[in-house]
Design a protein around this motif. Structure first.
Motif, PDB file in Angstrom:
ATOM      1  N   GLU A  54       8.052   9.480   1.348  1.00 51.59           N
ATOM      2  CA  GLU A  54       7.163   9.224   2.482  1.00 51.59           C
ATOM      3  C   GLU A  54       5.833   9.971   2.340  1.00 51.59           C
ATOM      4  OE1 GLU A  54       8.943   9.867   6.324  1.00 51.59           O
ATOM      5  OE2 GLU A  54       7.027   9.614   7.355  1.00 51.59           O
ATOM      6  N   GLU A  55       5.910  11.179   1.778  1.00 54.05           N
ATOM      7  CA  GLU A  55       4.694  11.974   1.617  1.00 54.05           C
ATOM      8  C   GLU A  55       3.666  11.239   0.731  1.00 54.05           C
ATOM      9  OE1 GLU A  55       3.957  14.519   3.307  1.00 54.05           O
ATOM     10  OE2 GLU A  55       2.157  15.202   2.242  1.00 54.05           O
ATOM     11  N   ALA A  56       4.154  10.567  -0.296  1.00 61.65           N
ATOM     12  CA  ALA A  56       3.249   9.823  -1.185  1.00 61.65           C
ATOM     13  C   ALA A  56       2.558   8.702  -0.409  1.00 61.65           C
ATOM     14  CB  ALA A  56       4.028   9.255  -2.370  1.00 61.65           C
ATOM     15  N   VAL A  57       3.309   8.059   0.467  1.00 64.70           N
ATOM     16  CA  VAL A  57       2.713   6.974   1.267  1.00 64.70           C
ATOM     17  C   VAL A  57       1.639   7.552   2.188  1.00 64.70           C
ATOM     18  CG1 VAL A  57       3.163   5.092   2.885  1.00 64.70           C
ATOM     19  CG2 VAL A  57       4.892   5.709   1.183  1.00 64.70           C
ATOM     20  N   LYS A  58       1.931   8.715   2.762  1.00 66.88           N
ATOM     21  CA  LYS A  58       0.940   9.358   3.636  1.00 66.88           C
ATOM     22  C   LYS A  58      -0.360   9.617   2.882  1.00 66.88           C
ATOM     23  CE  LYS A  58       4.020  11.726   6.842  1.00 66.88           C
ATOM     24  NZ  LYS A  58       4.694  12.982   7.189  1.00 66.88           N
ATOM     25  N   VAL A  71      -5.674  -0.957   5.704  1.00 69.38           N
ATOM     26  CA  VAL A  71      -4.310  -0.702   5.225  1.00 69.38           C
ATOM     27  C   VAL A  71      -3.426  -1.866   5.642  1.00 69.38           C
ATOM     28  CG1 VAL A  71      -2.314   0.825   5.405  1.00 69.38           C
ATOM     29  CG2 VAL A  71      -4.625   1.790   5.381  1.00 69.38           C
ATOM     30  N   ASN A  72      -2.750  -2.473   4.694  1.00 68.18           N
ATOM     31  CA  ASN A  72      -1.871  -3.598   5.013  1.00 68.18           C
ATOM     32  C   ASN A  72      -0.612  -3.117   5.717  1.00 68.18           C
ATOM     33  OD1 ASN A  72      -3.544  -5.599   3.946  1.00 68.18           O
ATOM     34  ND2 ASN A  72      -2.829  -5.128   1.861  1.00 68.18           N
ATOM     35  N   ARG A  73      -0.277  -3.753   6.850  1.00 66.15           N
ATOM     36  CA  ARG A  73       0.903  -3.342   7.608  1.00 66.15           C
ATOM     37  C   ARG A  73       2.169  -3.578   6.795  1.00 66.15           C
ATOM     38  NH1 ARG A  73      -3.129  -1.713   9.656  1.00 66.15           N
ATOM     39  NH2 ARG A  73      -3.417  -1.381  11.883  1.00 66.15           N
ATOM     40  N   ILE A  74       2.111  -4.564   5.899  1.00 69.40           N
ATOM     41  CA  ILE A  74       3.252  -4.791   5.006  1.00 69.40           C
ATOM     42  C   ILE A  74       2.741  -4.889   3.567  1.00 69.40           C
ATOM     43  CG2 ILE A  74       5.073  -6.420   4.334  1.00 69.40           C
ATOM     44  CD1 ILE A  74       5.282  -7.251   7.230  1.00 69.40           C
ATOM     45  N   SER A  75       3.298  -4.071   2.698  1.00 63.74           N
ATOM     46  CA  SER A  75       2.968  -4.229   1.285  1.00 63.74           C
ATOM     47  C   SER A  75       4.270  -4.272   0.488  1.00 63.74           C
ATOM     48  CB  SER A  75       2.041  -3.114   0.800  1.00 63.74           C
ATOM     49  OG  SER A  75       2.627  -1.845   0.958  1.00 63.74           O
ATOM     50  N   ILE A  76       4.172  -4.787  -0.731  1.00 62.45           N
ATOM     51  CA  ILE A  76       5.386  -5.084  -1.501  1.00 62.45           C
ATOM     52  C   ILE A  76       5.340  -4.370  -2.846  1.00 62.45           C
ATOM     53  CG2 ILE A  76       6.753  -6.963  -2.527  1.00 62.45           C
ATOM     54  CD1 ILE A  76       6.496  -7.645   0.322  1.00 62.45           C
ATOM     55  N   PRO A 277       3.566   1.437  10.276  1.00 61.45           N
ATOM     56  CA  PRO A 277       3.179   1.290  11.679  1.00 61.45           C
ATOM     57  C   PRO A 277       1.798   1.885  11.962  1.00 61.45           C
ATOM     58  CG  PRO A 277       4.969   2.895  11.443  1.00 61.45           C
ATOM     59  CD  PRO A 277       4.621   2.429  10.077  1.00 61.45           C
ATOM     60  N   ASP A 278       1.162   1.413  13.035  1.00 61.10           N
ATOM     61  CA  ASP A 278      -0.168   1.902  13.407  1.00 61.10           C
ATOM     62  C   ASP A 278      -0.185   3.412  13.605  1.00 61.10           C
ATOM     63  OD1 ASP A 278      -1.160  -0.595  13.294  1.00 61.10           O
ATOM     64  OD2 ASP A 278      -1.095  -0.989  15.449  1.00 61.10           O
ATOM     65  N   SER A 279       0.879   3.944  14.196  1.00 67.13           N
ATOM     66  CA  SER A 279       0.906   5.375  14.487  1.00 67.13           C
ATOM     67  C   SER A 279       0.836   6.196  13.195  1.00 67.13           C
ATOM     68  CB  SER A 279       2.175   5.726  15.260  1.00 67.13           C
ATOM     69  OG  SER A 279       3.297   5.334  14.502  1.00 67.13           O
ATOM     70  N   PHE A 280       1.465   5.677  12.153  1.00 66.06           N
ATOM     71  CA  PHE A 280       1.454   6.343  10.843  1.00 66.06           C
ATOM     72  C   PHE A 280       0.015   6.408  10.316  1.00 66.06           C
ATOM     73  CE2 PHE A 280       1.939   6.637   6.272  1.00 66.06           C
ATOM     74  CZ  PHE A 280       3.133   7.340   6.066  1.00 66.06           C
ATOM     75  N   ILE A 281      -0.694   5.312  10.498  1.00 63.03           N
ATOM     76  CA  ILE A 281      -2.078   5.246  10.011  1.00 63.03           C
ATOM     77  C   ILE A 281      -2.981   6.177  10.819  1.00 63.03           C
ATOM     78  CG2 ILE A 281      -4.070   3.717   9.692  1.00 63.03           C
ATOM     79  CD1 ILE A 281      -2.036   1.456   9.208  1.00 63.03           C
ATOM     80  N   SER A 282      -2.830   6.153  12.149  1.00 65.14           N
ATOM     81  CA  SER A 282      -3.731   6.983  12.959  1.00 65.14           C
ATOM     82  C   SER A 282      -3.448   8.462  12.721  1.00 65.14           C
ATOM     83  CB  SER A 282      -3.643   6.624  14.437  1.00 65.14           C
ATOM     84  OG  SER A 282      -2.309   6.602  14.844  1.00 65.14           O
TER      85      SER A 282
END
Ligand code: ADP
Ligand code: MG
Ligand code: ZN
Length: 470
Positions: A54-58, A71-76, A277-282
């Motif tokens: 998860e840290e890498a995604v952050k 940032v795409n809400r869904i990526s593959i 999720p949006d909260s993750f981005i904000s």
């Protein structure tokens, strides 16, 4: 004949500053012995399953936001299949059709370089070629990377250089990567073509094996000229991957570039789609703060400093923060900027200390600059006691103890000058015969005798008087 123009697009791989790898919990670090930071997952054993860090995604999201990407809400995640000894799985987990983020830009002066996409992927291992064997080190396999791909918006080797410098500043500011090229934390592969202005873009060639930002610029300069020469001779340019030969300073054709089909990309069956999720981005947006370009503009306005000074001061966050801490106390932007840029950075450089590990507290540096400002010590003396202050000793005490107060007294300086002119009769004669450069020599001798404590302005004035008298 219309003139040629270079077209450059940049692919950068940046190692994210996480504790552990992208799909397993092996530690990320560069100092350990080969193959000590591996497990069945990153060593590619069959039957193992990846678990996303998860840290890498952050950090990747933070990078994307700092570069103005959506940032795409869904990526593959996808598998990129190829065979290479440093890739035991036979494929790399990356993102392809649906990357983490798209459509950003990096502002460079009055131009913006568009960022096409940013995606997450894992690093491969490393091959070590010795005299009689090739060894494999998998410590790096599975280390998290972001790839940042630009549109072909760069038009010269110099601009490519600036792009990398600016991008690296941002990455360091937001704390996502140390971006140290020597440690392989930052790798770049420029694509370059040439064409005549007004005509369609030419065929691009990709340069690999670049180990410094200077080499990026050098190799591009070389390759641009090479391609122009080929076109001038009526030759066709083939798409290829090139290697930069550091010794010869030339590019060499490595292989014909694979086409996309060769990799047989398909969705990674062992990982679900990445939903953000949006909260993750904000939350990540909160970490961004003031970026280097904004900071430069503000510091330029707020302190009235020249662009060159602000350019360097704001290039590292630690340096800019330090400067602003000192300035709050000294209230003298020019003196402070000058002293930090020349004397402090010089001192740190000589001792191979990074600004992030600067041993001189901002209080102590302010105190030292204030002593200079009040005329108690000269700049030469201030510079010379930086080592003691680096050991934590307060400047005022050091100056008192070593008796380093500025010598202002006309009498004292007069006497010293007289002694020196008596000692260097020959030099004085040559000076009188027109060798005016010797003036600096005399000043230097006075400063040496006074251990840098004499007020340079007084020395200059008195020395002139003396020499005119003789
Ligand atoms: P690939 O999918 O083969 O990696 P891309 O179209 O994604 O190719 O482009 C890769 C990189 O090459 C990008 O950074 C892009 O900006 C750059 N690029 C594309 N066309 C050109 C060109 N004609 N000249 C120079 N660079 C180019
Ligand atoms: Mg590509
Ligand atoms: Zn592992």
């Amino acid at each position: 004949m219309r003139e040629y123009e270079a077209v450059i697009g940049m692919e950068l791989h940046i190692q994210l500053k996480t504790m552990t790898k992208l799909f397993c919990s092996c530690p990320v670090e560069s100092e350990s012995e080969a193959n000590t930071l591996i497990c069945p997952v990153c060593a590619g054993f069959p039957g193992t399953l990846p678990v996303l860090n998860e840290e890498a995604v952050k950090l990747a999201v933070r990078t994307a936001l700092a570069l103005g990407c959506g940032v795409n809400r869904i990526s593959i995640f996808s598998r990129k299949n190829y065979f290479y000894p440093d890739l035991p799985k036979g494929y790399q987990i990356t993102q392809y059709e649906h990357p983490l983020a798209e459509n950003g830009k990096l502002i460079m002066g009055n131009r913006a370089i568009r960022i096409r996409r940013i995606h997450l992927e894992e690093d491969s291992g490393k091959l070590i070629h010795t005299k009689d064997a090739t060894l494999i080190d998998l410590n790096r396999a599975g280390v998290p990377l972001v790839e940042i791909v630009t549109e072909p918006d760069i038009r010269s080797a110099k601009k490519a250089y600036t792009y990398i410098i600016r991008l690296r500043e941002i990455l360091r500011y937001i704390g996502v990567s140390n971006a140290d090229m020597e440690k392989g934390e930052f790798r770049c592969e420029p694509n370059v073509s040439v064409h005549r202005k007004g005509e369609p873009f030419g065929t691009r060639r990709e340069i690999k094996n670049l180990n410094s930002i200077r080499q990026v610029e050098e190799s591009l300069r070389y390759e641009i000229e090479q391609q122009i020469n080929m076109l001038e001779k009526g030759k066709k340019i083939r798409r290829a991957t090139l290697l930069w030969d550091v010794k010869e300073k030339i590019t060499r054709e490595m292989r014909m570039k694979e086409t996309e089909e060769d990799y047989r990309y398909f969705d990674e069956p062992d990982l679900p789609p990445l939903c953000i999720p949006d909260s993750f981005i904000s939350e990540q947006r909160n970490y961004i703060g003031e970026l280097p370009e904004e900071r430069r503009e503000r510091m330029h306005k707020q302190y009235g400093l020249p662009c060159n000074d602000v350019d360097t001061l704001a290039s590292r966050k630690a340096l800019a923060d330090y400067f602003e801490d000192v300035i709050k106390i000294t209230k003298d932007p020019r003196l402070t900027a000058g002293f930090i840029l020349v004397e402090l950075l010089g001192f740190l450089n000589e001792n191979s200390i990074k600004i992030e590990n600067n041993p001189i507290s901002h209080e102590h540096l302010s105190e030292l600059i204030t002593l200079m400002k009040k005329g108690i010590i000269t700049r030469t003396v201030a510079r010379s006691i930086l080592p003691q202050i680096g050991e934590g000793k307060p400047p005022t005490k050091v100056v008192k103890k070593l008796g380093l107060e500025k010598i202002e007294g006309k009498k004292v300086i007069d006497n010293i000058i007289q002694d020196i002119l008596n000692e260097y009769v020959d030099e004085v004669k040559r000076y009188r015969e027109g060798k005016s450069g010797l003036f600096d020599f005399f000043v230097g001798e006075v400063m040496k005798t006074t251990k840098g404590k004499a007020n340079p302005r007084v020395v200059g004035k008195l020395l002139k008087e003396h020499l005119n008298k003789i």
